[in-house]
Every structure is written in structure tokens, then in C-alpha cells.
Motif scaffolding. Structure first.
Motif, mmCIF file in Angstrom:
data_model
loop_
_atom_site.group_PDB
_atom_site.id
_atom_site.type_symbol
_atom_site.label_atom_id
_atom_site.label_comp_id
_atom_site.label_asym_id
_atom_site.label_seq_id
_atom_site.Cartn_x
_atom_site.Cartn_y
_atom_site.Cartn_z
ATOM 1 N N GLN A 100 -39.422 -17.388 24.613
ATOM 2 C CA GLN A 100 -38.381 -18.368 24.318
ATOM 3 C C GLN A 100 -37.069 -17.669 23.974
ATOM 4 O O GLN A 100 -37.050 -16.495 23.636
ATOM 5 C CB GLN A 100 -38.804 -19.232 23.131
ATOM 6 N N ASP A 101 -35.975 -18.432 24.036
ATOM 7 C CA ASP A 101 -34.715 -17.893 23.539
ATOM 8 C C ASP A 101 -34.673 -18.099 22.021
ATOM 9 O O ASP A 101 -35.651 -18.528 21.426
ATOM 10 C CB ASP A 101 -33.510 -18.527 24.245
ATOM 11 N N ASN A 102 -33.569 -17.788 21.391
ATOM 12 C CA ASN A 102 -33.494 -17.865 19.927
ATOM 13 C C ASN A 102 -32.863 -19.161 19.413
ATOM 14 O O ASN A 102 -32.214 -19.167 18.378
ATOM 15 C CB ASN A 102 -32.720 -16.663 19.382
ATOM 16 N N ALA A 103 -33.061 -20.238 20.133
ATOM 17 C CA ALA A 103 -32.562 -21.522 19.644
ATOM 18 C C ALA A 103 -33.256 -21.843 18.313
ATOM 19 O O ALA A 103 -34.428 -21.510 18.134
ATOM 20 C CB ALA A 103 -32.856 -22.623 20.663
ATOM 21 N N PRO A 104 -32.558 -22.460 17.381
ATOM 22 C CA PRO A 104 -33.146 -22.719 16.062
ATOM 23 C C PRO A 104 -34.486 -23.463 16.103
ATOM 24 O O PRO A 104 -35.379 -23.147 15.324
ATOM 25 C CB PRO A 104 -32.078 -23.554 15.358
ATOM 26 N N ILE A 105 -34.645 -24.427 17.007
ATOM 27 C CA ILE A 105 -35.932 -25.128 17.054
ATOM 28 C C ILE A 105 -37.042 -24.231 17.592
ATOM 29 O O ILE A 105 -38.210 -24.435 17.295
ATOM 30 C CB ILE A 105 -35.869 -26.440 17.858
ATOM 31 N N HIS A 106 -36.699 -23.218 18.369
ATOM 32 C CA HIS A 106 -37.708 -22.296 18.901
ATOM 33 C C HIS A 106 -38.164 -21.288 17.853
ATOM 34 O O HIS A 106 -39.288 -20.803 17.899
ATOM 35 C CB HIS A 106 -37.167 -21.518 20.101
ATOM 36 N N THR A 107 -37.294 -20.952 16.931
ATOM 37 C CA THR A 107 -37.613 -19.925 15.936
ATOM 38 C C THR A 107 -38.076 -20.508 14.599
ATOM 39 O O THR A 107 -38.340 -19.754 13.669
ATOM 40 C CB THR A 107 -36.395 -19.016 15.696
ATOM 41 N N ALA A 108 -38.176 -21.824 14.511
ATOM 42 C CA ALA A 108 -38.622 -22.464 13.267
ATOM 43 C C ALA A 108 -40.057 -22.045 12.951
ATOM 44 O O ALA A 108 -40.883 -21.899 13.840
ATOM 45 C CB ALA A 108 -38.528 -23.981 13.401
ATOM 46 N N ARG A 109 -40.352 -21.856 11.666
ATOM 47 C CA ARG A 109 -41.705 -21.467 11.243
ATOM 48 C C ARG A 109 -42.762 -22.440 11.746
ATOM 49 O O ARG A 109 -43.840 -22.053 12.156
ATOM 50 C CB ARG A 109 -41.772 -21.370 9.720
ATOM 51 N N LEU A 110 -42.433 -23.715 11.713
ATOM 52 C CA LEU A 110 -43.366 -24.743 12.165
ATOM 53 C C LEU A 110 -43.773 -24.520 13.626
ATOM 54 O O LEU A 110 -44.937 -24.660 13.988
ATOM 55 C CB LEU A 110 -42.724 -26.126 12.012
ATOM 56 N N VAL A 111 -42.825 -24.156 14.466
ATOM 57 C CA VAL A 111 -43.086 -23.951 15.889
ATOM 58 C C VAL A 111 -43.848 -22.653 16.124
ATOM 59 O O VAL A 111 -44.689 -22.570 17.015
ATOM 60 C CB VAL A 111 -41.762 -23.962 16.693
ATOM 61 N N LYS A 112 -43.579 -21.652 15.294
ATOM 62 C CA LYS A 112 -44.243 -20.349 15.470
ATOM 63 C C LYS A 112 -45.708 -20.354 15.056
ATOM 64 O O LYS A 112 -46.461 -19.466 15.418
ATOM 65 C CB LYS A 112 -43.503 -19.271 14.691
ATOM 66 N N THR A 113 -46.129 -21.378 14.300
ATOM 67 C CA THR A 113 -47.543 -21.446 13.932
ATOM 68 C C THR A 113 -48.347 -21.784 15.168
ATOM 69 O O THR A 113 -47.831 -22.259 16.164
ATOM 70 C CB THR A 113 -47.785 -22.527 12.849
ATOM 71 N N LYS A 114 -49.614 -21.554 15.084
ATOM 72 C CA LYS A 114 -50.498 -21.753 16.238
ATOM 73 C C LYS A 114 -50.387 -23.172 16.760
ATOM 74 O O LYS A 114 -50.484 -24.144 16.011
ATOM 75 C CB LYS A 114 -51.932 -21.431 15.843
ATOM 76 N N ILE A 115 -50.229 -23.314 18.055
ATOM 77 C CA ILE A 115 -49.983 -24.610 18.679
ATOM 78 C C ILE A 115 -51.209 -25.520 18.640
ATOM 79 O O ILE A 115 -51.096 -26.719 18.588
ATOM 80 C CB ILE A 115 -49.490 -24.414 20.122
ATOM 81 N N LEU A 116 -52.370 -24.976 18.607
ATOM 82 C CA LEU A 116 -53.577 -25.801 18.678
ATOM 83 C C LEU A 116 -53.994 -26.402 17.343
ATOM 84 O O LEU A 116 -55.045 -26.993 17.247
ATOM 85 C CB LEU A 116 -54.736 -24.973 19.252
ATOM 86 N N HIS A 117 -53.179 -26.306 16.290
ATOM 87 C CA HIS A 117 -53.523 -26.915 14.998
ATOM 88 C C HIS A 117 -53.569 -28.413 15.107
ATOM 89 O O HIS A 117 -52.827 -29.042 15.743
ATOM 90 C CB HIS A 117 -52.495 -26.534 13.931
#
Length: 117
Positions: A100-117
């Protein structure tokens, strides 16, 4: 430029906003100094358009997602969770990278957590 096999296991996602009445947020433009300058009006609302999200990899493109509301980290993670089965299906058992690029929504902690939660 030094990548050899990395291209086979990397997914490149991005989003783009399309509007019917011109680009969003541009204040300046280049013009011929020998001609009269055109004054551009600036739009105050960004409601007249659509945002799309998609991704590409060595194996092809992924299904385009139409985004109908303002995107934030929560909505972006939901979009990824909805699209994740498509990634898994195409990339199968490869250990792949989601670039991903460094857009704020891409780098948010919530997004960086495992997607399958």
C-alpha cells in the motif's frame, strides 16, 4: 528495479476518485503567458463523484469495489475483509505482500491488524 521474483507475490491496491466536473482541489494550472489567463472556479463540495478501489498483481486484476461513502480506517478494513477471499483465491498458498501507499487510512493501526479478525 532489483526485484526478480517479488513481482509474483506482491499485490498493489489503490483507490481513485472520479468526478464529472473536473479534478478535485487544484488551485493552480499552467497557461501560456502570451494568452489571457482563465480564472478557474473552485468547487467547495466533493459530493459529485464516485470513488473506486481495486488491486493488481502479476496474476491479474482484482474485482473493483465502488465506495459510496467517505472512507476512513474502519470502512477501509471492512472493504479489505470483503475483498480478502478474492486475494486468497487468486494467490493461493503464496506468501504474498500487500503493498500500500502511505495514505493515513492505509497506515492506521486498525488496518494493520490481521484482516481475518
Amino acid at each position: 528495479m532489483t526485484w526478480k521474483t517479488e513481482w509474483y507475490r506482491t499485490v498493489f491496491p489503490d483507490e481513485k476518485r472520479f468526478t464529472l466536473d473536473g479534478p478535485d482541489g487544484f488551485n493552480y494550472y499552467f497557461h501560456d503567458l502570451r494568452k489571457k489567463e482563465h480564472h478557474l472556479t473552485r468547487r467547495h463540495s466533493r459530493e459529485e463523484g464516485i470513488m473506486v478501489w481495486g488491486a493488481i498483481s502479476y496474476y491479474g486484476t482484482f474485482e473493483i469495489q465502488f465506495v459510496s461513502c467517505k472512507m476512513n480506517a474502519i470502512r477501509y478494513k471492512e472493504l479489505l475483509q470483503m475483498s480478502f477471499p478474492y486475494f486468497s483465491n487468486i494467490l493461493k498458498t503464496l506468501h504474498w505482500t500487500f503493498q500500500q501507499d502511505n495514505a493515513p487510512i492505509h497506515t492506521a493501526r486498525l488496518v494493520k491488524t490481521k484482516i481475518l479478525h
